[in-house]
Design a protein around this motif. Structure first.
Motif, short mmCIF file in Angstrom:
data_model
loop_
_atom_site.label_atom_id
_atom_site.label_comp_id
_atom_site.label_asym_id
_atom_site.label_seq_id
_atom_site.Cartn_x
_atom_site.Cartn_y
_atom_site.Cartn_z
N LEU A 1 0.83 -1.26 0.12
CA LEU A 1 0.09 -0.02 0.10
C LEU A 1 0.87 1.34 0.07
CD1 LEU A 1 -2.69 -0.95 2.44
CD2 LEU A 1 -2.88 -0.92 0.12
N GLU A 2 1.65 1.31 0.89
CA GLU A 2 2.70 2.54 1.08
C GLU A 2 3.37 2.76 -0.21
OE1 GLU A 2 4.03 4.54 4.16
OE2 GLU A 2 3.43 3.12 5.63
N SER A 3 3.84 1.71 -1.08
CA SER A 3 4.74 1.76 -2.16
C SER A 3 3.80 2.53 -3.29
CB SER A 3 5.18 0.44 -2.70
OG SER A 3 4.25 -0.41 -3.10
N VAL A 4 2.47 2.05 -3.05
CA VAL A 4 1.46 2.70 -4.01
C VAL A 4 1.49 4.39 -3.85
CG1 VAL A 4 -0.86 3.09 -5.11
CG2 VAL A 4 0.21 0.86 -4.84
N VAL A 5 1.25 4.59 -2.29
CA VAL A 5 1.19 5.87 -2.05
C VAL A 5 2.35 6.82 -2.47
CG1 VAL A 5 1.08 7.39 0.14
CG2 VAL A 5 -0.29 5.43 0.02
N VAL A 6 3.37 6.24 -2.15
CA VAL A 6 4.53 7.11 -2.45
C VAL A 6 4.80 7.30 -3.99
CG1 VAL A 6 6.43 5.41 -2.73
CG2 VAL A 6 7.02 7.54 -1.79
N ARG A 7 3.91 6.30 -4.65
CA ARG A 7 4.32 6.36 -6.16
C ARG A 7 3.39 7.74 -6.61
NH1 ARG A 7 5.55 3.15 -10.43
NH2 ARG A 7 4.58 3.50 -12.30
N LEU A 8 2.16 7.74 -6.12
CA LEU A 8 1.34 8.72 -6.41
C LEU A 8 1.83 9.99 -5.95
CD1 LEU A 8 -2.08 7.23 -5.24
CD2 LEU A 8 -1.25 7.65 -7.87
N ALA A 9 2.29 10.12 -4.70
CA ALA A 9 3.05 11.21 -4.14
C ALA A 9 4.37 11.85 -5.17
CB ALA A 9 3.92 11.14 -3.00
N ALA B 1 11.00 5.69 -6.12
CA ALA B 1 10.28 5.99 -4.77
C ALA B 1 9.38 5.05 -4.48
CB ALA B 1 9.26 7.23 -5.12
N GLU B 2 8.84 4.01 -5.31
CA GLU B 2 8.20 2.97 -5.06
C GLU B 2 8.89 1.83 -4.73
OE1 GLU B 2 4.52 -0.13 -7.15
OE2 GLU B 2 5.67 1.50 -8.23
N ARG B 3 10.11 1.64 -5.30
CA ARG B 3 10.85 0.58 -4.74
C ARG B 3 11.69 0.66 -3.70
NH1 ARG B 3 14.29 0.72 -8.99
NH2 ARG B 3 16.04 1.76 -7.93
N ARG B 4 12.06 2.21 -3.32
CA ARG B 4 13.00 2.21 -2.11
C ARG B 4 11.88 2.45 -0.94
NH1 ARG B 4 16.97 7.25 -4.06
NH2 ARG B 4 18.46 5.78 -5.14
N MET B 5 10.49 2.80 -1.13
CA MET B 5 9.46 2.58 0.20
C MET B 5 9.49 1.11 0.46
SD MET B 5 7.86 3.86 2.37
CE MET B 5 7.34 5.70 1.70
N ARG B 6 9.31 0.50 -0.63
CA ARG B 6 8.91 -1.22 -0.40
C ARG B 6 10.09 -1.64 0.30
NH1 ARG B 6 8.10 -2.46 -5.19
NH2 ARG B 6 6.00 -2.29 -5.24
N GLU B 7 11.18 -1.35 -0.44
CA GLU B 7 12.47 -2.00 0.51
C GLU B 7 12.74 -1.50 1.86
OE1 GLU B 7 15.43 -0.87 -2.11
OE2 GLU B 7 15.10 -2.74 -3.78
N HIS B 8 12.36 -0.33 2.12
CA HIS B 8 12.47 0.21 3.48
C HIS B 8 11.63 -0.51 4.47
CE1 HIS B 8 12.40 2.80 7.01
NE2 HIS B 8 11.01 3.33 6.61
N ILE B 9 10.11 -0.52 3.94
CA ILE B 9 9.20 -1.21 4.96
C ILE B 9 9.52 -2.76 5.33
CG2 ILE B 9 6.87 -1.70 5.24
CD1 ILE B 9 6.18 0.92 3.77
N LEU B 10 9.86 -3.51 4.10
CA LEU B 10 10.20 -4.87 4.35
C LEU B 10 11.41 -5.34 5.03
CD1 LEU B 10 9.23 -6.20 0.71
CD2 LEU B 10 7.67 -6.22 2.81
#
Length: 224
Positions: free
Chosen positions: A99-107, A205-214
């Motif tokens: 979800l947050e990777s989609v959020v940051v993509r939109l951002a 942004a999407e990739r970095r957010m996903r990697e960070h959260i996981l």
């Protein structure tokens, strides 16, 4: 499922009674998250009301909120039980990462220069808290950084979905940020996410957010 529920809660004092339902919710929630009320434990409204020295009405309201958060479950003709367990956090992290990777993509597609500056200010606050080893400030600035990205993305549906994961996110964030070196690593990862946002690069942004959260959630599970 176990059936006991006595012990572990202190009565609510009269001067605290601005919102009995809020106080009851906070006390019961804390007891669940800290393990005082173990997974599978039955929660009886009358007994909880007696321990907190209040009526059952605010207890009912508190339990509704907790069920909405996924911390408890009500089984027809059986009662209400604690459904939260730390093991669920890893599953919820996968959902949150998606979800947050989609959020940051939109951002990244919508962000303005002024909003980049706001995120930079939040990152500076996080850096100061990290350098001062101020755990509570790091937790707060971390949450604010993600909240601002959510605000920039401006998608009510995603925000509603993420709200249901808030309790797991909060618990994992507090647990993982206590680990040695985690605050500094998290700071670096947030800086990298901001870099991608400032570059208006949705994929990065999407990739970095996903990697960070996981990564951070995996460490939180290990630390827990």
């Amino acid at each position: 499922m176990t059936e006991e529920t006595s012990g572990g809660l202190e009565p609510i004092r009269a001067e605290q009674q601005l919102s009995l339902a809020d106080h009851a919710y906070a006390r019961i929630r804390a007891a669940i998250l800290t393990g005082v009320f173990a997974p599978g434990r039955r929660l009886r409204e009358r007994q909880l009301a007696e321990e907190l020295a209040i009526s059952t009405t605010p207890i009912k309201e508190a339990l509704k909120r907790l069920e909405h958060e996924g911390l408890i479950v009500t089984a027809p003709r059986r009662g209400t039980f604690v459904s939260y367990s730390p093991e669920k956090s890893s599953e919820m992290a996968l959902i949150r990462a998606a979800l947050e990777s989609v959020v940051v993509r939109l951002a990244a597609m919508k962000i303005t220069d002024a909003e980049v500056a706001m995120l930079e200010a939040h990152l500076a606050t996080m850096r100061l808290a990290t350098e001062a080893a101020d755990h509570e400030a790091v937790v707060a600035s971390n949450a604010q950084f993600h909240a601002l990205i959510d605000r920039i993305a401006d998608n009510a549906y995603l925000r509603q979905l993420l709200e249901t994961l808030k309790v797991y996110d909060e618990l994992n964030r507090r647990r993982v940020l206590k680990a040695a070196g985690e605050a500094a690593q998290g700071l670096a990862e947030h800086a990298a996410i901001l870099e991608a946002l400032a570059a208006r690069d949705p994929e990065l942004a999407e990739r970095r957010m996903r990697e960070h959260i996981l990564r951070s959630s995996a460490r939180g599970t290990a630390e827990g």
